[in-house]
Write a protein that holds these residues in place. Sequence first.
Motif, PDB file in Angstrom:
ATOM      1  N   VAL A 135       3.608   2.084   0.001  1.00  0.00           N
ATOM      2  CA  VAL A 135       4.050   2.768  -0.960  1.00  0.00           C
ATOM      3  C   VAL A 135       5.375   2.440  -1.408  1.00  0.00           C
ATOM      4  O   VAL A 135       5.910   2.660  -2.257  1.00  0.00           O
ATOM      5  CB  VAL A 135       4.035   4.294   0.479  1.00  0.00           C
ATOM      6  CG1 VAL A 135       5.425   4.726  -0.357  1.00  0.00           C
ATOM      7  CG2 VAL A 135       2.980   4.992   0.598  1.00  0.00           C
ATOM      8  N   ARG A 136       6.392   1.373  -0.066  1.00  0.00           N
ATOM      9  CA  ARG A 136       7.241   0.878  -1.282  1.00  0.00           C
ATOM     10  C   ARG A 136       7.582   0.380  -1.831  1.00  0.00           C
ATOM     11  O   ARG A 136       7.984   0.099  -2.531  1.00  0.00           O
ATOM     12  CB  ARG A 136       7.646  -0.261   0.535  1.00  0.00           C
ATOM     13  CG  ARG A 136       8.666   0.821   1.912  1.00  0.00           C
ATOM     14  CD  ARG A 136       8.562  -0.849   2.665  1.00  0.00           C
ATOM     15  NE  ARG A 136       8.891   0.467   4.028  1.00  0.00           N
ATOM     16  CZ  ARG A 136       8.940   0.207   5.383  1.00  0.00           C
ATOM     17  NH1 ARG A 136       8.465  -1.213   5.219  1.00  0.00           N
ATOM     18  NH2 ARG A 136       9.757   0.752   5.925  1.00  0.00           N
ATOM     19  N   PHE A 190      14.530   6.826   4.154  1.00  0.00           N
ATOM     20  CA  PHE A 190      15.361   5.889   3.483  1.00  0.00           C
ATOM     21  C   PHE A 190      16.986   6.217   3.446  1.00  0.00           C
ATOM     22  O   PHE A 190      17.361   6.996   2.870  1.00  0.00           O
ATOM     23  CB  PHE A 190      15.269   4.905   1.568  1.00  0.00           C
ATOM     24  CG  PHE A 190      16.281   4.583   0.696  1.00  0.00           C
ATOM     25  CD1 PHE A 190      16.191   2.958   1.760  1.00  0.00           C
ATOM     26  CD2 PHE A 190      16.752   4.533   0.563  1.00  0.00           C
ATOM     27  CE1 PHE A 190      17.007   2.205   1.138  1.00  0.00           C
ATOM     28  CE2 PHE A 190      18.229   3.933  -0.345  1.00  0.00           C
ATOM     29  CZ  PHE A 190      18.629   2.171   0.024  1.00  0.00           C
ATOM     30  N   GLN A 191      17.345   5.789   4.403  1.00  0.00           N
ATOM     31  CA  GLN A 191      19.695   6.527   4.278  1.00  0.00           C
ATOM     32  C   GLN A 191      19.163   7.772   4.616  1.00  0.00           C
ATOM     33  O   GLN A 191      19.730   8.964   3.720  1.00  0.00           O
ATOM     34  CB  GLN A 191      19.835   6.168   2.644  1.00  0.00           C
ATOM     35  CG  GLN A 191      20.433   4.929   2.927  1.00  0.00           C
ATOM     36  CD  GLN A 191      20.890   4.647   1.353  1.00  0.00           C
ATOM     37  OE1 GLN A 191      21.221   5.586   0.461  1.00  0.00           O
ATOM     38  NE2 GLN A 191      21.860   3.403   1.542  1.00  0.00           N
ATOM     39  N   GLY A 192      18.725   8.287   5.214  1.00  0.00           N
ATOM     40  CA  GLY A 192      18.344   9.628   5.521  1.00  0.00           C
ATOM     41  C   GLY A 192      17.451   9.931   5.609  1.00  0.00           C
ATOM     42  O   GLY A 192      17.069  12.001   5.407  1.00  0.00           O
ATOM     43  N   GLN A 193      16.501   9.957   4.249  1.00  0.00           N
ATOM     44  CA  GLN A 193      16.264  11.199   3.390  1.00  0.00           C
ATOM     45  C   GLN A 193      14.545  10.869   3.294  1.00  0.00           C
ATOM     46  O   GLN A 193      14.714   9.579   3.155  1.00  0.00           O
ATOM     47  CB  GLN A 193      16.755  11.332   1.960  1.00  0.00           C
ATOM     48  CG  GLN A 193      18.651  11.481   1.676  1.00  0.00           C
ATOM     49  CD  GLN A 193      18.793  13.205   2.055  1.00  0.00           C
ATOM     50  OE1 GLN A 193      17.730  13.785   2.286  1.00  0.00           O
ATOM     51  NE2 GLN A 193      19.206  12.977   2.884  1.00  0.00           N
ATOM     52  N   THR A 194      14.351  11.919   2.951  1.00  0.00           N
ATOM     53  CA  THR A 194      12.139  11.533   2.798  1.00  0.00           C
ATOM     54  C   THR A 194      12.692  11.081   1.817  1.00  0.00           C
ATOM     55  O   THR A 194      12.716  11.727  -0.017  1.00  0.00           O
ATOM     56  CB  THR A 194      11.796  12.963   3.419  1.00  0.00           C
ATOM     57  OG1 THR A 194      11.833  12.815   4.337  1.00  0.00           O
ATOM     58  CG2 THR A 194      10.191  12.291   2.932  1.00  0.00           C
TER      59      THR A 194
END
Length: 104
Positions: free
Chosen positions: A91-92, A35-39
């Motif tokens: 997971v989401r 999400f937004q480039g972060q795991t």
Amino acid sequence: MESKQDYLAKLSVAISQLHNCGVVYRETVPVHEIFQGQTVWKGEVEVFDLAGHPKANRAYAWSRRDSVKDETERYVTVLELPPVASPLTAVRASIMADAKKRRK
């Protein structure tokens, strides 16, 4: 360290007791949610077929610890009910449920 077979057995029991139905292991699916480039989550989701559940035919499950120092393993189970349709959406849904709990 427990074996994969013991781990799957514990998840099966958790699902069976929580949802009062039969449980059969199906497969393990790797999931990496970014999400937004972060795991935000990376791990394996265990997929189980359900027998005798009134609404769901499948469940997704995994274990986690709430923090690095946490010694208690928490089992997460998510039924395949809309909008959950895959290990990734399970997971989401779990991430969203945890976020809602933290806001309260």
